[in-house]
Design an enzyme around this catalytic site. Sequence first.
Site, PDB file in Angstrom:
ATOM      1  N   HIS A  56      74.845  30.728  56.655  1.00 10.37           N
ATOM      2  CA  HIS A  56      73.643  30.492  56.281  1.00 10.37           C
ATOM      3  C   HIS A  56      73.399  29.785  55.389  1.00 10.37           C
ATOM      4  CE1 HIS A  56      70.892  31.998  52.997  1.00 10.37           C
ATOM      5  NE2 HIS A  56      69.960  31.806  54.071  1.00 10.37           N
TER       6      HIS A  56
ATOM      7  N   TYR B 250      67.457  26.050  51.067  1.00 12.97           N
ATOM      8  CA  TYR B 250      67.199  25.195  49.743  1.00 12.97           C
ATOM      9  C   TYR B 250      65.835  25.347  49.708  1.00 12.97           C
ATOM     10  CZ  TYR B 250      72.044  24.693  49.010  1.00 12.97           C
ATOM     11  OH  TYR B 250      73.379  25.112  49.049  1.00 12.97           O
TER      12      TYR B 250
ATOM     13  N   ARG C 151      54.840  32.777  59.884  1.00 10.56           N
ATOM     14  CA  ARG C 151      55.325  32.836  61.305  1.00 10.56           C
ATOM     15  C   ARG C 151      56.370  33.604  61.513  1.00 10.56           C
ATOM     16  NH1 ARG C 151      57.831  29.504  65.026  1.00 10.56           N
ATOM     17  NH2 ARG C 151      56.534  29.068  66.930  1.00 10.56           N
TER      18      ARG C 151
END
Length: 357
Positions: free
Chosen positions: A161, A164, A316
Amino acid sequence: GLGLGLWRWQQAAMAASQEDEDEGEEEALRQRFMAPPVSGLRELRRRRRELRSRMELLIMETQAEVCRALAALDPGAAFAVDTWERKEGGGGISCVLQDGEVFEKAGVNVSVVFGLLSEEAARQMRSRGKALKAKDGKLPFCAMGVSSVIHPKNPHVPTMHFNYRYFEIEEADGTKQWWFGGGTDLTPTYLNEEDAVHFHKTLKEACDKHDLKLYPKYKKWCDDYFYIKHRGERRGIGGIFFDDVDSPSKEEVFQFVKSCAKAVVPCYVPIVKKHCHDSFTPEEKLWQQLRRGRYVEFNLVYDRGTKFGLLTPGSRIESILMSLPLTARWEYMHTPPESSKEAEILEVLRNPKDWVH
């Protein structure tokens, strides 16, 4: 009359030339990125010296670099590129690969959103010590970032994973607060010390270019952050993690974030190449499913980014929950045998190690 006509012709020629240049640049960006930038080319050019624009270009470049590196490892699969708009302001680009030969699910998202911070999101920030002065209860904000979770099929290839991000808030008196956050971390199903050392060394080199104190500080922060309290174990073997970083200067933090983003492919891709064709047993696949269950627990219960996304109006949901694996498993009271390979990784998750010294 003649002079005015010539001036108008020059203006029209310049506008046409600008349009051609825009189209050429748009085409170049299409080749370079996975999709056109959320803010649009003209806006990015107009604000090209502003850090917001430079950060947007960096996250777009990082998305494309990572997607291309992963696609090269899994040639039978392709990324679905999904651009979306947020009616409250901004939008994003979600790139997701599912059911490949190498990757069960790999997603790399970019989002650039702006508008007014919800009360819940502002409360979450204030709880971290941010003194935010709203005007009539309103806090204009801009947030952008690139985030990715990669879940491979083979249990000997770790999940990875990274994220930034950049955040900007305008307070009641017009002053802007800004900060960066992010990190890269590894979640193996089985421990391979050589891989752990390679991963951490690559991140340490990225940090060391800027300040030798950063890697140990952000490595500890990562171990502390990715902690599943109700299990008493970390989500994985860590990496680096930082948040709310606003010093020494905007430019210096941006350059540090850039170095970290550029380290993503070299810290992970060699590990995938090394193990993606390793043989594995049904029992090893089962252990991977159980470890993924822990991944889901952390992301839904503790992860700050997931919580912020769920609290932001118009966000979303598909992109926020992209981090969840395609498949996972929860077995009642599963305990691996002592001295097994499964028990070995649990020991490291309960007691983090220093991999680089």
